[in-house]
Design a protein around this motif. Structure first.
Motif, short mmCIF file in Angstrom:
data_model
loop_
_atom_site.label_atom_id
_atom_site.label_comp_id
_atom_site.label_asym_id
_atom_site.label_seq_id
_atom_site.Cartn_x
_atom_site.Cartn_y
_atom_site.Cartn_z
N GLY A 177 0.79 -1.23 0.00
CA GLY A 177 0.00 0.00 0.00
C GLY A 177 0.82 1.27 0.00
O GLY A 177 0.34 2.30 0.45
N THR B 199 1.40 3.40 -2.20
CA THR B 199 0.76 4.51 -2.91
C THR B 199 -0.75 4.51 -2.73
O THR B 199 -1.46 5.18 -3.47
N SER B 200 -1.23 3.77 -1.75
CA SER B 200 -2.66 3.63 -1.51
C SER B 200 -2.99 4.03 -0.07
O SER B 200 -2.15 3.89 0.81
N LYS C 102 -3.25 0.16 3.73
CA LYS C 102 -1.90 -0.35 3.92
C LYS C 102 -1.89 -1.55 4.85
O LYS C 102 -2.76 -1.69 5.70
#
Length: 104
Positions: free
Chosen positions: A78, A80-81, A84
């Protein structure tokens, strides 16, 4: 926070915790609620989601909450999200739950 145990899973050397991050807020908070649908614990950090600053802030906040050194906390997925998965070494699920309750 009912159901929060669903966000924690036991691993050989510690736990993996599922978190949902909101970056760029007014202040840091962990835990910051629980998303029952996604089975993730909320986390707010004041650092912007820019150049890994929010991820670094999340790792530091999780380490502080679980009373572990930063080196014992790592981002599994995660990067870049907002969703996580974080590994915390050297802690049990029961100990993690007690520290989350204390912090919440």
């Amino acid at each position: 926070m009912p159901g929060i145990t669903d966000a924690l899973s036991l691993e050989k050397n510690g736990i993996v915790i599922a978190i949902e991050v909101t970056a760029g807020g007014k202040k840091d908070a962990f835990p910051a609620g629980y998303n029952e649908w996604r089975k993730m614990i909320g986390c707010r950090v004041s650092a912007p989601a820019l150049e890994g600053r929010a991820n670094k802030a999340v790792i530091e906040l999780v380490a502080r909450t679980f009373e572990r050194p930063v080196a014992a906390v790592s981002l599994l997925s995660g990067a870049t999200s907002p969703q996580k998965r974080i590994r915390v070494e050297g802690i049990s699920v029961n100990e993690a739950l007690a520290l989350l309750e204390k912090s919440g």
